[in-house]
Design a protein around this motif. Sequence first.
Motif, PDB file in Angstrom:
ATOM      1  N   THR A  62       1.785 -19.255 -18.568  1.00  0.00           N
ATOM      2  CA  THR A  62       1.909 -17.838 -18.921  1.00  0.00           C
ATOM      3  C   THR A  62       2.528 -17.082 -17.758  1.00  0.00           C
ATOM      4  N   GLU A  63       3.362 -16.106 -18.055  1.00  0.00           N
ATOM      5  CA  GLU A  63       3.968 -15.273 -17.030  1.00  0.00           C
ATOM      6  C   GLU A  63       3.767 -13.808 -17.398  1.00  0.00           C
ATOM      7  N   HIS A  64       3.818 -12.947 -16.371  1.00  0.00           N
ATOM      8  CA  HIS A  64       3.763 -11.517 -16.646  1.00  0.00           C
ATOM      9  C   HIS A  64       5.025 -11.106 -17.408  1.00  0.00           C
ATOM     10  N   LYS A  65       4.875 -10.129 -18.276  1.00  0.00           N
ATOM     11  CA  LYS A  65       6.036  -9.628 -19.005  1.00  0.00           C
ATOM     12  C   LYS A  65       6.968  -8.906 -18.044  1.00  0.00           C
ATOM     13  N   GLU A  66       8.206  -8.778 -18.452  1.00  0.00           N
ATOM     14  CA  GLU A  66       9.247  -8.270 -17.550  1.00  0.00           C
ATOM     15  C   GLU A  66       8.929  -6.899 -16.972  1.00  0.00           C
ATOM     16  N   ASN A  67       8.286  -6.040 -17.748  1.00  0.00           N
ATOM     17  CA  ASN A  67       8.019  -4.683 -17.260  1.00  0.00           C
ATOM     18  C   ASN A  67       6.636  -4.534 -16.628  1.00  0.00           C
ATOM     19  N   CYS A  68       5.954  -5.641 -16.383  1.00  0.00           N
ATOM     20  CA  CYS A  68       4.591  -5.585 -15.851  1.00  0.00           C
ATOM     21  C   CYS A  68       4.597  -5.197 -14.373  1.00  0.00           C
ATOM     22  N   VAL A  69       3.703  -4.285 -14.028  1.00  0.00           N
ATOM     23  CA  VAL A  69       3.637  -3.829 -12.633  1.00  0.00           C
ATOM     24  C   VAL A  69       3.076  -4.898 -11.710  1.00  0.00           C
ATOM     25  N   TYR A  70       2.490  -5.959 -12.290  1.00  0.00           N
ATOM     26  CA  TYR A  70       1.923  -7.018 -11.458  1.00  0.00           C
ATOM     27  C   TYR A  70       2.933  -8.106 -11.107  1.00  0.00           C
ATOM     28  N   LEU A  71       4.152  -7.964 -11.579  1.00  0.00           N
ATOM     29  CA  LEU A  71       5.204  -8.857 -11.107  1.00  0.00           C
ATOM     30  C   LEU A  71       5.489  -8.486  -9.657  1.00  0.00           C
ATOM     31  N   VAL A  72       5.309  -9.419  -8.738  1.00  0.00           N
ATOM     32  CA  VAL A  72       5.447  -9.102  -7.325  1.00  0.00           C
ATOM     33  C   VAL A  72       6.835  -8.554  -7.009  1.00  0.00           C
ATOM     34  N   ASP A  73       7.874  -9.167  -7.602  1.00  0.00           N
ATOM     35  CA  ASP A  73       9.223  -8.692  -7.300  1.00  0.00           C
ATOM     36  C   ASP A  73       9.430  -7.261  -7.772  1.00  0.00           C
ATOM     37  N   LYS A  74       8.812  -6.894  -8.893  1.00  0.00           N
ATOM     38  CA  LYS A  74       8.919  -5.523  -9.386  1.00  0.00           C
ATOM     39  C   LYS A  74       8.191  -4.562  -8.453  1.00  0.00           C
ATOM     40  N   LYS A  75       7.025  -4.993  -7.974  1.00  0.00           N
ATOM     41  CA  LYS A  75       6.251  -4.139  -7.079  1.00  0.00           C
ATOM     42  C   LYS A  75       6.964  -3.942  -5.750  1.00  0.00           C
ATOM     43  N   VAL A  76       7.636  -4.979  -5.271  1.00  0.00           N
ATOM     44  CA  VAL A  76       8.411  -4.848  -4.033  1.00  0.00           C
ATOM     45  C   VAL A  76       9.568  -3.884  -4.241  1.00  0.00           C
ATOM     46  N   ALA A  77      10.206  -3.960  -5.410  1.00  0.00           N
ATOM     47  CA  ALA A  77      11.315  -3.051  -5.720  1.00  0.00           C
ATOM     48  C   ALA A  77      10.818  -1.608  -5.755  1.00  0.00           C
ATOM     49  N   VAL A  78       9.638  -1.385  -6.326  1.00  0.00           N
ATOM     50  CA  VAL A  78       9.060  -0.037  -6.361  1.00  0.00           C
ATOM     51  C   VAL A  78       8.758   0.429  -4.945  1.00  0.00           C
ATOM     52  N   LEU A  79       8.208  -0.455  -4.137  1.00  0.00           N
ATOM     53  CA  LEU A  79       7.923  -0.114  -2.746  1.00  0.00           C
ATOM     54  C   LEU A  79       9.201   0.305  -2.031  1.00  0.00           C
ATOM     55  N   ALA A  80      10.273  -0.440  -2.262  1.00  0.00           N
ATOM     56  CA  ALA A  80      11.556  -0.126  -1.619  1.00  0.00           C
ATOM     57  C   ALA A  80      12.064   1.237  -2.056  1.00  0.00           C
ATOM     58  N   SER A  81      11.852   1.573  -3.333  1.00  0.00           N
ATOM     59  CA  SER A  81      12.330   2.860  -3.841  1.00  0.00           C
ATOM     60  C   SER A  81      11.577   4.026  -3.219  1.00  0.00           C
ATOM     61  N   LYS A  82      10.334   3.772  -2.792  1.00  0.00           N
ATOM     62  CA  LYS A  82       9.539   4.810  -2.140  1.00  0.00           C
ATOM     63  C   LYS A  82       9.794   4.858  -0.643  1.00  0.00           C
ATOM     64  N   SER A  83      10.516   3.886  -0.137  1.00  0.00           N
ATOM     65  CA  SER A  83      10.692   3.751   1.318  1.00  0.00           C
ATOM     66  C   SER A  83      12.170   3.639   1.667  1.00  0.00           C
ATOM     67  N   VAL A  84      12.939   4.590   1.219  1.00  0.00           N
ATOM     68  CA  VAL A  84      14.378   4.573   1.434  1.00  0.00           C
ATOM     69  C   VAL A  84      14.698   4.521   2.924  1.00  0.00           C
ATOM     70  N   GLY A  85      15.515   3.546   3.305  1.00  0.00           N
ATOM     71  CA  GLY A  85      15.919   3.394   4.693  1.00  0.00           C
ATOM     72  C   GLY A  85      14.965   2.570   5.533  1.00  0.00           C
ATOM     73  N   LEU A  86      13.806   2.246   4.981  1.00  0.00           N
ATOM     74  CA  LEU A  86      12.818   1.476   5.736  1.00  0.00           C
ATOM     75  C   LEU A  86      12.643   0.064   5.204  1.00  0.00           C
ATOM     76  N   VAL A  87      12.803  -0.114   3.897  1.00  0.00           N
ATOM     77  CA  VAL A  87      12.777  -1.442   3.295  1.00  0.00           C
ATOM     78  C   VAL A  87      14.189  -1.763   2.839  1.00  0.00           C
ATOM     79  N   GLU A  88      14.782  -2.736   3.467  1.00  0.00           N
ATOM     80  CA  GLU A  88      16.192  -3.069   3.249  1.00  0.00           C
ATOM     81  C   GLU A  88      16.356  -4.105   2.139  1.00  0.00           C
TER      82      GLU A  88
END
Length: 314
Positions: A62-88
């Motif tokens: 079983t895998e998380h669905k594509e829009n699930c917030v528990y997908l680590v890669d999605k959460k990292v992308a969200v983190l990057a969007s909140k940290s412009v210039g700090l997460v490359e």
Amino acid sequence: MLSARDAAGNEITTERRALGEGVEPFSCIGCGNGVSFVAAFPRELDGKPHTVKAFFRLRPKTEHKENCVYLVDKKVAVLASKSVGLVESLKNGQYRFRLVTIDREPDDKVHTAPAPKIKPGGKEGRPSPQFEPSKSRRLAAYLSTAKRVARLRAACESDESIKDHLQLVFSNEVVSWNDFYYESERFLAAFAWVGNVANSFPIALQGRVRNVVTRSTAKGVFHVLNLKSVKAIPLSSDPTIGESGEASVWSRQAEWLNRFQEDDEVLAFGHWKQARQKPVRLPTSVASFKGFLNREISMWLVFSTQIAKLSEID
């Protein structure tokens, strides 16, 4: 995952499930796919006993669905969007967060020993650390991002869950997640690491508050937040001695620490030091060890935002 939805629709944390609460089957809060509860279990890490905290994990195949917030890669992308210039952003969905040196602790080092430049047998020294202006807005933003990074790791089951998505770098060298993030069970590993590096980068410690006390010394009044200690384990050189670990956060500002209560789960991010070596302490009652050796690390707060409740980090 540290929480899930039970069959009755209630959110159940790992702590509540460990007490028998919740109705099976469980599902992911983010996407509804089935998950199962994994109780805490022992394992060896850094050559010492370590307890892996309880968690919820996806059921087999079983895998998380594509829009699930528990997908680590999605959460990292969200983190990057909140940290412009700090997460490359790198390539193939990978990101990089650069660790920078926070201003050094005050000159009044009443509770820590001076850090040596290089210790025999320690790790190879790193290039000179990067410095960030102490009062700048950029440092405030950096500290917020650092806490989000540590919070994201805290929500993962292990270093393996995040290392392929978010890379840590200090002075152009890749930093192992194992050297950056420490749960309370690994305070002894943090103690060892702090004593073996020439130019230390800030690290994150996660633990539960034991108490907040005030200490009066010849150099003034200090406020100290103590984290709960690690259960003693046999000392490698003498198994009759129990080795344990503790961590504390120091500040001259009472309001920076008095907002925390006993059992609050906190993340503390900064430069840690080994405390002065203490002699072996004899047990005060019947014990499995003939003596105890307590390893202590401590950190000066340069900014109040270096420590926060885990639940309050967005």
